[in-house]
Design a protein around this motif. Sequence first.
Motif, PDB file in Angstrom:
ATOM      1  N   GLY A  73       0.842  -1.202  -0.109  1.00  0.00           N
ATOM      2  CA  GLY A  73       0.025  -0.020  -0.088  1.00  0.00           C
ATOM      3  C   GLY A  73       0.851   1.262   0.039  1.00  0.00           C
ATOM      4  O   GLY A  73       0.217   2.280  -0.198  1.00  0.00           O
ATOM      5  N   GLU A  74       1.966   1.143   0.209  1.00  0.00           N
ATOM      6  CA  GLU A  74       3.079   2.256   0.165  1.00  0.00           C
ATOM      7  C   GLU A  74       3.590   2.591  -1.140  1.00  0.00           C
ATOM      8  O   GLU A  74       4.159   1.498  -1.960  1.00  0.00           O
ATOM      9  CB  GLU A  74       4.262   2.361   1.249  1.00  0.00           C
ATOM     10  CG  GLU A  74       3.537   2.213   2.530  1.00  0.00           C
ATOM     11  CD  GLU A  74       2.965   3.410   2.929  1.00  0.00           C
ATOM     12  OE1 GLU A  74       3.433   4.707   2.441  1.00  0.00           O
ATOM     13  OE2 GLU A  74       2.244   3.412   3.994  1.00  0.00           O
ATOM     14  N   SER A  75       3.499   3.666  -1.773  1.00  0.00           N
ATOM     15  CA  SER A  75       4.074   3.907  -3.339  1.00  0.00           C
ATOM     16  C   SER A  75       5.427   4.026  -3.148  1.00  0.00           C
ATOM     17  O   SER A  75       6.020   4.598  -2.464  1.00  0.00           O
ATOM     18  CB  SER A  75       3.642   5.389  -3.721  1.00  0.00           C
ATOM     19  OG  SER A  75       4.202   5.550  -4.944  1.00  0.00           O
ATOM     20  N   VAL A  76       6.173   3.212  -4.076  1.00  0.00           N
ATOM     21  CA  VAL A  76       7.726   2.988  -4.000  1.00  0.00           C
ATOM     22  C   VAL A  76       8.070   3.373  -5.652  1.00  0.00           C
ATOM     23  O   VAL A  76       9.557   3.560  -5.790  1.00  0.00           O
ATOM     24  CB  VAL A  76       8.027   1.676  -3.827  1.00  0.00           C
ATOM     25  CG1 VAL A  76       7.832   1.346  -2.276  1.00  0.00           C
ATOM     26  CG2 VAL A  76       7.492   0.473  -4.614  1.00  0.00           C
ATOM     27  N   TRP A  77       7.211   3.575  -6.483  1.00  0.00           N
ATOM     28  CA  TRP A  77       7.399   3.747  -8.031  1.00  0.00           C
ATOM     29  C   TRP A  77       6.714   4.365  -8.705  1.00  0.00           C
ATOM     30  O   TRP A  77       5.491   4.085  -8.526  1.00  0.00           O
ATOM     31  CB  TRP A  77       8.032   2.472  -8.422  1.00  0.00           C
ATOM     32  CG  TRP A  77       8.651   2.485 -10.047  1.00  0.00           C
ATOM     33  CD1 TRP A  77       8.030   2.778 -11.300  1.00  0.00           C
ATOM     34  CD2 TRP A  77      10.209   2.703 -10.193  1.00  0.00           C
ATOM     35  NE1 TRP A  77       8.822   2.832 -12.205  1.00  0.00           N
ATOM     36  CE2 TRP A  77      10.235   3.044 -11.803  1.00  0.00           C
ATOM     37  CE3 TRP A  77      11.031   2.934  -9.539  1.00  0.00           C
ATOM     38  CZ2 TRP A  77      11.295   3.205 -12.204  1.00  0.00           C
ATOM     39  CZ3 TRP A  77      12.529   3.158  -9.931  1.00  0.00           C
ATOM     40  CH2 TRP A  77      12.492   3.333 -11.445  1.00  0.00           C
ATOM     41  N   PRO A  78       6.893   5.374  -9.371  1.00  0.00           N
ATOM     42  CA  PRO A  78       8.419   5.816  -9.611  1.00  0.00           C
ATOM     43  C   PRO A  78       8.861   6.707  -8.323  1.00  0.00           C
ATOM     44  O   PRO A  78       8.375   7.253  -7.469  1.00  0.00           O
ATOM     45  CB  PRO A  78       8.158   7.215 -10.617  1.00  0.00           C
ATOM     46  CG  PRO A  78       6.663   7.432 -10.471  1.00  0.00           C
ATOM     47  CD  PRO A  78       5.876   6.311 -10.088  1.00  0.00           C
ATOM     48  N   GLU A  79      10.140   6.600  -8.436  1.00  0.00           N
ATOM     49  CA  GLU A  79      11.033   7.299  -7.124  1.00  0.00           C
ATOM     50  C   GLU A  79      10.938   8.874  -7.379  1.00  0.00           C
ATOM     51  O   GLU A  79      10.691   9.543  -8.140  1.00  0.00           O
ATOM     52  CB  GLU A  79      12.441   6.956  -7.292  1.00  0.00           C
ATOM     53  CG  GLU A  79      12.670   5.535  -7.202  1.00  0.00           C
ATOM     54  CD  GLU A  79      14.127   5.339  -7.209  1.00  0.00           C
ATOM     55  OE1 GLU A  79      14.746   5.774  -7.966  1.00  0.00           O
ATOM     56  OE2 GLU A  79      14.696   4.580  -6.413  1.00  0.00           O
TER      57      GLU A  79
END
Length: 548
Positions: A73-79
Amino acid sequence: MASIVVGPVLRYVGETTATIFVETDAFCRVTVRSDGREWTAATFSAHDHHYAIVLAGGLEPASVQDYEVDLDGESVWPEPDSPFPPSRIATLDPSKDASFLFGSCRTSVSHDKEGTDLHGVDAMRAYALEMARNPDHWPDFVLFLGDQLYADDTSPQMREFIEQRRGLEEPPGEEIKDFIEYAELYRLAWTDSANRWLLSTLPSAMIFDDHDVRDDWNTSHSWHEEMNRTPWWHERIVGALGSYWIYQHAGNLDHDTLRDDKIWKIIAAHDDSSELDLTSVVDAFGEEIDSDPTTYRFSFVRDLGESRLIVIDSRAARDLRPDHRAMLDADELAWLDDQMRGDTQHLFIGTSLPFLLPTGIHDLESMNESMAQGDKPLTAKIGEKIRQAVDLEHWAAFEKSFADVSEMVMQVARGQRGAAPATITFLSGDVHNSYVNEVTVTPEPIESKIVQAVCSPIRNPLPRHVRMLQGTLSGWMADPMRKLINRFPKVKKPNFDWTTTHGPWFDNNLARVEVLGPRLLLTWAKGDVEGDKYDDPKLVRVATVLID
């Protein structure tokens, strides 16, 4: 919170489907979000590494959408603050002429002055930076034709990892030992920021060659026996094949084919409330294939609108028995026979090893095979030593396989297996130089143009003196070698002729194939560093060839 170790890597993309590969540092659920939709897969593990292969479906044909990746649930991409455009999924447009990159042989060393002085500019990285600067006219995908990794000639960074893990004195020393070291090798190969972005936004297809495992892998029965007597080989080959399935092979397959895969069925059947440990499965998989290659197929097919690509495994699928020696075992050859059909505008055949070498080198390898497989023990021993010493193990050194596949190609070109394509083009790498061969004389009239296009290396140039020798041999050897083998009736000679029309050239390259109706435009490009701007190479055209 879990984080990404490798990826995201965009792999197979069809008309309505896409495959995204991610390696993470912990068990988690990986979600891909695009165009208001999302697809989720839990990670599975192998040797304490964590992987997710996300299958996205129901996409719009001929569409382009940005995508994002979440872990739990945590956005990791795009940086955040990435200098590159958003990663995207461009689904296949069956009405559009195909356009794609191909190449082979890429070492993973630094991109600074030291790395560039030793290995030249990484052509893949130069292409990535050019794509980021110019978002128009991107290719549809990239085909990597072997030696994505160098497991037997490691970089300083990889040697440092080995030193810290087990020391360089323990066999196999600076070479890769097992699955865990392969995982680190993939991480080093795929995580430079520019190449990472390219792999996240340009679909990729891949097939191994020898250095992904070890130089001369499966050259001959003698080579295989010698390696099996080495104490560390079993762990090496098991790790190589198991990691290959995860990092490279699974993403080659369309979703229907992947769902029929025996390893994927285990992944799909698992309750994702806990992480599936696939260690024993991938290890058993590697052992089984090494002992009996007929138990699995790494070759695959991709439809490219009105054209078709067949990618052949010319390493693991060999039959090395001296009395049955073949580049492709009987099952693999039968599969290829089924795939070799016309009724397509262009037929592309990807094989890491060039099918059509310069004619003088082809004849040299044919003569060496006759020596090494002959019934005179001393001559056979000498022939085998020469074969391994100078890598005489291409299609020409497997004469029966060369003849069998040649006949299939000629039947397609004559229109005996459906309407003849405009071109039948072999795409290859391996030889650390690039060239184009065209078939000029055939025993019967043909309707297709038959071409061999080679792009090698992406980043691993030959020493200058070797380039000069190889370029010289490619040219002047043809007539002397043909006259020589005509004196030896046991040496098999092709019943058709071909010639080198362009090349060789020795730059670090990526090549591009563009379908222009019945014609093909082939372009080779390299990276060029201006002054000390090692971090920003420019893409420079090396050669352009029109096949019409």
